[in-house]
Write an enzyme that holds these catalytic residues in place. Structure first.
Site, mmCIF file in Angstrom:
data_model
loop_
_atom_site.group_PDB
_atom_site.id
_atom_site.type_symbol
_atom_site.label_atom_id
_atom_site.label_comp_id
_atom_site.label_asym_id
_atom_site.label_seq_id
_atom_site.Cartn_x
_atom_site.Cartn_y
_atom_site.Cartn_z
ATOM 1 N N ARG A 97 1.044 -1.218 0.146
ATOM 2 C CA ARG A 97 -0.002 0.040 -0.074
ATOM 3 C C ARG A 97 0.887 1.195 0.063
ATOM 4 O O ARG A 97 1.840 0.916 0.597
ATOM 5 C CB ARG A 97 -0.858 -0.008 1.389
ATOM 6 C CG ARG A 97 -1.693 -1.215 1.192
ATOM 7 C CD ARG A 97 -3.027 -0.982 2.014
ATOM 8 N NE ARG A 97 -4.119 -1.995 1.252
ATOM 9 C CZ ARG A 97 -4.365 -3.314 1.540
ATOM 10 N NH1 ARG A 97 -3.506 -3.774 2.617
ATOM 11 N NH2 ARG A 97 -5.433 -3.978 1.274
ATOM 12 N N ASP A 102 -10.205 -2.462 -5.934
ATOM 13 C CA ASP A 102 -10.712 -1.106 -6.198
ATOM 14 C C ASP A 102 -9.987 0.077 -5.681
ATOM 15 O O ASP A 102 -10.054 1.103 -6.609
ATOM 16 C CB ASP A 102 -12.090 -1.082 -5.765
ATOM 17 C CG ASP A 102 -12.363 -1.197 -4.389
ATOM 18 O OD1 ASP A 102 -11.374 -1.518 -3.617
ATOM 19 O OD2 ASP A 102 -13.480 -0.510 -3.782
ATOM 20 N N GLN A 112 -7.020 -17.367 4.469
ATOM 21 C CA GLN A 112 -7.871 -17.206 3.373
ATOM 22 C C GLN A 112 -7.222 -16.581 2.245
ATOM 23 O O GLN A 112 -7.564 -16.566 1.031
ATOM 24 C CB GLN A 112 -9.296 -16.493 3.619
ATOM 25 C CG GLN A 112 -10.037 -17.152 4.641
ATOM 26 C CD GLN A 112 -10.765 -16.211 5.351
ATOM 27 O OE1 GLN A 112 -12.143 -15.864 5.042
ATOM 28 N NE2 GLN A 112 -10.569 -15.639 6.489
ATOM 29 N N ARG A 160 -23.671 -27.027 20.224
ATOM 30 C CA ARG A 160 -23.181 -25.784 20.170
ATOM 31 C C ARG A 160 -23.596 -24.886 19.264
ATOM 32 O O ARG A 160 -24.067 -25.225 18.139
ATOM 33 C CB ARG A 160 -21.422 -26.007 19.995
ATOM 34 C CG ARG A 160 -20.917 -26.365 21.175
ATOM 35 C CD ARG A 160 -19.352 -26.376 20.806
ATOM 36 N NE ARG A 160 -18.834 -26.927 21.885
ATOM 37 C CZ ARG A 160 -17.471 -27.582 21.896
ATOM 38 N NH1 ARG A 160 -16.760 -27.625 20.729
ATOM 39 N NH2 ARG A 160 -16.952 -27.761 22.884
ATOM 40 N N GLU A 206 -15.900 -10.277 8.427
ATOM 41 C CA GLU A 206 -15.434 -9.156 9.574
ATOM 42 C C GLU A 206 -15.748 -7.872 9.420
ATOM 43 O O GLU A 206 -15.825 -7.317 10.541
ATOM 44 C CB GLU A 206 -13.834 -9.249 9.309
ATOM 45 C CG GLU A 206 -13.169 -8.791 7.735
ATOM 46 C CD GLU A 206 -11.856 -8.525 7.663
ATOM 47 O OE1 GLU A 206 -11.528 -8.938 6.508
ATOM 48 O OE2 GLU A 206 -11.116 -8.485 8.584
ATOM 49 N N THR A 217 -8.684 -9.724 -6.225
ATOM 50 C CA THR A 217 -8.983 -9.325 -5.085
ATOM 51 C C THR A 217 -9.920 -10.590 -4.343
ATOM 52 O O THR A 217 -10.537 -11.177 -5.094
ATOM 53 C CB THR A 217 -10.003 -8.130 -4.836
ATOM 54 O OG1 THR A 217 -10.431 -8.040 -3.545
ATOM 55 C CG2 THR A 217 -11.051 -7.960 -5.771
ATOM 56 N N ILE A 218 -9.461 -11.045 -3.286
ATOM 57 C CA ILE A 218 -10.458 -12.275 -2.850
ATOM 58 C C ILE A 218 -11.853 -11.851 -2.415
ATOM 59 O O ILE A 218 -12.610 -12.635 -2.100
ATOM 60 C CB ILE A 218 -9.650 -12.989 -1.283
ATOM 61 C CG1 ILE A 218 -9.511 -11.942 -0.463
ATOM 62 C CG2 ILE A 218 -8.385 -13.144 -1.814
ATOM 63 C CD1 ILE A 218 -9.322 -12.358 1.154
ATOM 64 N N ARG A 225 -17.437 -27.963 11.655
ATOM 65 C CA ARG A 225 -18.699 -28.321 11.523
ATOM 66 C C ARG A 225 -18.355 -29.782 12.063
ATOM 67 O O ARG A 225 -19.331 -30.542 12.787
ATOM 68 C CB ARG A 225 -19.360 -28.614 10.247
ATOM 69 C CG ARG A 225 -20.907 -28.408 10.344
ATOM 70 C CD ARG A 225 -21.643 -28.525 8.874
ATOM 71 N NE ARG A 225 -22.440 -27.524 8.935
ATOM 72 C CZ ARG A 225 -23.515 -27.194 9.335
ATOM 73 N NH1 ARG A 225 -23.875 -27.829 10.569
ATOM 74 N NH2 ARG A 225 -24.436 -26.410 9.106
HETATM 75 P P1 ADP Z 1 -6.793 -2.664 -3.089
HETATM 76 O O1 ADP Z 1 -6.264 -2.442 -4.462
HETATM 77 O O2 ADP Z 1 -6.657 -3.933 -2.460
HETATM 78 O O3 ADP Z 1 -8.224 -2.112 -2.925
HETATM 79 P P2 ADP Z 1 -5.965 -0.467 -1.478
HETATM 80 O O4 ADP Z 1 -7.092 0.504 -1.091
HETATM 81 O O5 ADP Z 1 -5.005 -0.411 -0.284
HETATM 82 O O6 ADP Z 1 -5.806 -1.954 -1.912
HETATM 83 O O7 ADP Z 1 -5.068 0.478 -2.622
HETATM 84 C C1 ADP Z 1 -3.729 0.056 -3.220
HETATM 85 C C2 ADP Z 1 -3.153 1.370 -3.356
HETATM 86 O O8 ADP Z 1 -3.582 2.211 -4.355
HETATM 87 C C3 ADP Z 1 -2.944 2.209 -2.226
HETATM 88 O O9 ADP Z 1 -2.134 2.054 -1.255
HETATM 89 C C4 ADP Z 1 -2.725 3.511 -2.882
HETATM 90 O O10 ADP Z 1 -1.242 3.401 -3.527
HETATM 91 C C5 ADP Z 1 -3.404 3.354 -4.332
HETATM 92 N N1 ADP Z 1 -4.652 4.282 -4.252
HETATM 93 C C6 ADP Z 1 -5.807 3.898 -3.721
HETATM 94 N N2 ADP Z 1 -6.704 4.812 -3.660
HETATM 95 C C7 ADP Z 1 -6.294 5.870 -4.418
HETATM 96 C C8 ADP Z 1 -6.420 7.099 -4.762
HETATM 97 N N3 ADP Z 1 -7.855 7.609 -4.573
HETATM 98 N N4 ADP Z 1 -5.729 8.065 -5.565
HETATM 99 C C9 ADP Z 1 -4.295 7.791 -5.688
HETATM 100 N N5 ADP Z 1 -4.172 6.377 -5.201
HETATM 101 C C10 ADP Z 1 -4.954 5.418 -4.667
#
Ligand code: ADP
Length: 327
Positions: free
Chosen positions: A76, A107, A259, A167, A227, A130-131, A159
């Protein structure tokens, strides 16, 4: 834009997902097949900013299709949220002559790609890795099938031990914002209750369903909770149920990171290979700033900005099935 793509970079970003390696392999090999230079960018957007970029060859991706995680590492990256960070990343790519990007992530990573492609003239293609399966516009995301099967296998084991006692078992699966893992694993393991973030959880409903099952002498009750359920995770639920049903024996099991790991399922390897191949084809055909999805077994190319504006919805059909089958 409009220039021919000749050198491409591939990266994995955000949360890792089993099958990302298969996607990287497909991008590298399809790129090389078409005579492109292919570069692996390490640790997602962080590697773009730090110029942590390596040339990939056909053999660089040998023997990885069956491996979980990602050989390119993921991260990240805070700096990428800022224009300055993205500009630095762009300059590094420009210096190397990289003029196309394949971004494998969730996303958040797509949001980053939207920003980057709006500001700079390097076309981006997204692959949904993404999972959580929470990407709008595709029936599949890379990693979901493996993760949900891991959850099912673990819940089946729980189970078995539940059957030996009377339970209530609360099992927490992953899904901070999305309930797909909970929904699919819950249905597949015959859970009595499935709690997901997309649906408001009414604790009184759950208590009355448990009490009603107790009256009917249904002694084993399995609750699968995501979660990120609006009510809280497994521990929160346990606390409240214990207060309301002090005589009940309630156990909690949090599945956690198992997972995310493990060898990708056949389905994840197939969709990752297919999507990776089409990502490169898409760049070569000049279809830019889209993500590659599969719907009704056909490839779909959805503008990245549409993908991040919309959310994948849980179907009402599944929710109805849960209610009827759990009686
Ligand atoms: P995922 O891709 O699994 O949803 P993240 O939400 O952590 O994971 O996003 C991954 C990386 O994408 C972030 O650490 C950041 O570097 C970049 N990112 C996410 N949102 C934005 C945004 N709005 N603008 C610029 N970079 C972004």
């Amino acid at each position: 834009m409009g220039n021919k793509v000749t050198k491409i970079g591939v990266l994995t970003s955000g949360g890792d997902a089993p099958g990302m390696n298969a996607a990287v392999r497909a991008v590298v090999r399809t790129g090389i097949y078409h005579g492109l230079d292919v570069y692996g960018i390490l640790r997602g957007y962080q590697g773009m900013i730090d110029d942590d970029i390596i040339k990939m060859e056909t053999r660089s991706v040998a023997n990885i299709i069956q491996r979980g995680g990602t050989i390119l590492k993921t991260a990240r990256c805070k700096e990428f949220y800022e224009y300055e960070g993205r500009k630095k990343a762009y300059e590094n790519l420009k210096d190397r002559g990289i003029n196309g990007l394949v971004i494998i992530g969730g996303d958040g990573s797509f949001r980053g790609a939207v920003k980057f492609s709006e500001e700079f003239d390097i076309p981006c293609i997204g692959l949904a890795g993404t999972i959580d399966k929470d990407i709008y516009g595709t029936d599949f995301t890379i990693g979901f099938d493996t993760a949900v099967n891991t959850a099912v296998e673990a819940i089946d084991k729980v189970r078995d031990t539940m059957d030996a006692h009377d339970r209530i078992f609360i099992i927490e699966v992953m899904g901070r914002d999305a309930g797909y893992i909970a929904l699919h694993s819950g249905i597949a393991t015959g859970a009595e209750n499935i709690l997901i973030p997309e649906r408001k959880t009414d604790i009184n409903d759950i208590i009355s369903s448990l009490q009603e099952k107790e009256r009917r002498k249904k002694l084993v009750n399995l609750i699968v909770v995501a979660e990120g359920d609006d009510f809280g995770g497994a521990n929160e639920l346990h606390k409240i149920l214990k207060e309301k049903m002090p005589q009940a024996e309630i156990r909690v099991c949090i599945l956690g990171h198992i997972q995310r790991g493990g060898s990708p399922s056949c389905l994840d390897r197939l969709i990752a290979s297919r999507m990776g191949y089409h990502a490169v084809e898409s760049l070569l055909e000049g279809r830019y700033n889209v993500f590659v999805g599969i719907m009704n077994n056909k490839m779909h190319y959805i503008p990245l900005e549409n993908a991040v504006k919309n959310k994948a919805k849980i179907s009402e059909e599944w929710l109805k099935i849960v209610k009827i089958l759990a009686s």
